[in-house]
Each structure stands twice: as C-alpha cells, then as structure tokens.
Design an enzyme around this catalytic site. Sequence first.
Site, mmCIF file in Angstrom:
data_model
loop_
_atom_site.group_PDB
_atom_site.id
_atom_site.type_symbol
_atom_site.label_atom_id
_atom_site.label_comp_id
_atom_site.label_asym_id
_atom_site.label_seq_id
_atom_site.Cartn_x
_atom_site.Cartn_y
_atom_site.Cartn_z
ATOM 1 N N SER A 187 43.120 42.340 42.515
ATOM 2 C CA SER A 187 43.405 40.939 42.809
ATOM 3 C C SER A 187 43.047 40.627 44.266
ATOM 4 C CB SER A 187 44.867 40.623 42.475
ATOM 5 O OG SER A 187 45.097 39.233 42.462
ATOM 6 N N ASP A 273 42.182 36.322 31.834
ATOM 7 C CA ASP A 273 42.783 36.216 33.166
ATOM 8 C C ASP A 273 42.597 34.801 33.721
ATOM 9 O OD1 ASP A 273 43.667 36.486 35.758
ATOM 10 O OD2 ASP A 273 42.468 38.254 36.210
#
Length: 356
Positions: A187, A273
């Site tokens: 991330s 996602d």
Amino acid sequence: MALFDLPLDQLERYVPAVPEPADFDAFWRTTLEQDAAGPVVLDVRPTDSGLSLVDTWDVTFAGFGGDPVRAWYTRPAQVEAPLPAVVEYLGYGRGRGLPHERLTWAAAGYAHLLMDSRGQGDQYGNGGDTPDPHSGALGGPGPVTRGILSPEDYYYRRLITDAVRAVGALRSLPGVDPARVGAVGNSQGGGLALAVAGLVPDLAALMISAPFLCHLQRAIEITDAAPYGDIVNFLAVHREAEEQVRRTLSYVDGVSFARRAKAPVHLGVGLRDTVCPPSTVFAAYNHYGAAAATAAPADRTVHVYPFNHHEGGEALHTRRQLSWLDGHLRPGQAQPRPGLPRPAGAPAPVPAVARG
C-alpha cells in the site's frame, strides 16, 4: 466488493499516458541533494526485544531536511557474516510500532530495516516515534493532503526522501552486504518502495503489493475510498485548487518512478481493491523500466488475486515473496537460510511462481 475496474486482459495491456512535469528529474535531484552531505546514521542503540533468535537495534537516521527518522534494525542472532538486506516501508497511518511485530525478513535470514513514517502512527498498530516538523503548510489534516497545494511543501516529498535515505542508512549498518539490498512495502509502503526503485539506480530487488500513489489522476476519479477519497474531499471544498493539486500529485506519481526503475520487481494486486485500484497498479507495472538505460527488458513478476481486495494474497503472497527474493539476493545459494537448519526429510522450498 464486486469487480469494478478494467477486466484483467485490458489491465495487462493498460499503458496510459500519465502526465509528468518537465522538471521531474531536476525536482528530485535537487530534493535529494539537500542536506545530503552529513552522516546518514545519527544513532544506533541495542534494544531488548524479548526475543532470543534475533537481535534488534533502535536506529535514527537523517531524513528530509536532516530530520531524525526512527527505524528498527533486526537481524538473525549469532550471525556475523554480512547479509543481504531488506528495507521495509509501512502502510498509511501506521508507525514502526514495537520491534517484535515484523519478523518475517529477519527470520528468513535477512538483515531488516523497518522505517518509521514521519507524522503517522495514530491509525493502526502500536504507534510511531517520528514527528514531522514541516507539517504547517496549507492542506488537509491527513498525510495525503498535507501541503498538497505545492510540490515543495507536499508531505510525500518529505516521506519519499526519508525512504531513499533509509537505503543509505541500511547500507552503512554493520552486518549488511550493501550490494544486496532490496525494498519491500504494501500500500503506502509499496508506493514508497516503488519511488525508491526509481531514485536509487542500484537497488537489487523490489517487492511491492497494492502500491499507493500510482496513476493518481485516475485514482481520484474512480474511487472514493481513503486515502484517495481524502483528496476528493479536499477538492470538494477547495473547488478552485484542482489544477494545483493535480500538479503536485504529478511529482510523486509511482508511474513516473516505475519508468525509471531498474531493479527486478515482484508485484501483488487484488482485482477488487478499491483502496488502490488495479488499473492504477498495472499502469505502474506496465510502464516499469521503460525509461531505464538498459538493453534488457525489466525483470518483472506479477501475482494477481482475482477475488481479493486490498489485502491481496496475504500470507500466500509473502511466501511467494520469500521464494522470489532468495532467487535474487541469494542466487545459487543452498538452502536453508543462515542459522536455520532444515530438519532431515523436510521438503524443499516452494519454487517461485510467475503468476496466479
């Protein structure tokens, strides 16, 4: 979350024209040259983690503006030889926490530096220890909007500089083979590791999953999930600031760093996602190495998780990273790893997998 982005066959061919400022290289060269003359490591102190199979040190190094940045340095106990090493960057809102929280890389026989994220640490985990003394510029309260009206003031200019200098700090620590240093992150951490790969030409390996800060212009158009949603919310209030914000974001876009990167890369992405949408991730992956001065194509591996969100492949992906990293930082070395003898009859390590 159902599939919402481009189908996989289009993602694999997705090579968008991502805006890049003409002075991108000059901006980062000037930024990294500032305050770079002094020592990078400021302090190293042994820390009792309560564990007997690893040794840990509390490290402070000089980041952006010479600011002290904290990190944990951990390596297998009673192993004196210089080891290949990994610098790890953290996800959004997370600080370095406690030294026994992240042991995968040291347990696998690598020297490991976990960099704290300045001004973060209050959303997850066990906190951070690095303040951000430059956080007074105009912008929203969260890291992604701090100083967003100017590239010079933007929070990620500082954090990316910290990330680059963490590589230099790790290379200067005892027990590290400086020629075998890789970067890893998920991330926000993946976005930082990708930036490092674009700014550190001799990085040996790069492992990223669901990287943040990629194809930012598209991200703020197709998702409202935080942290990108925080930029959307900022622009919903500051309606006349869009041009300034888009200009600032163009200086930290992972696609531009990916184009300049040379290190072998291992990527993981979940197709559901909404936090870091798959098209933004594939934009960086498909551009990877395009501007690097090398005749050979980039060494790239991607694992796609069709039914997963931001968590991606989790422990399965970590196992794949371990196999891949062994092949790049310890090629041809017999298993097992240093200090971890394999019991008689134990199965051989799982080979690296190209996709899936």
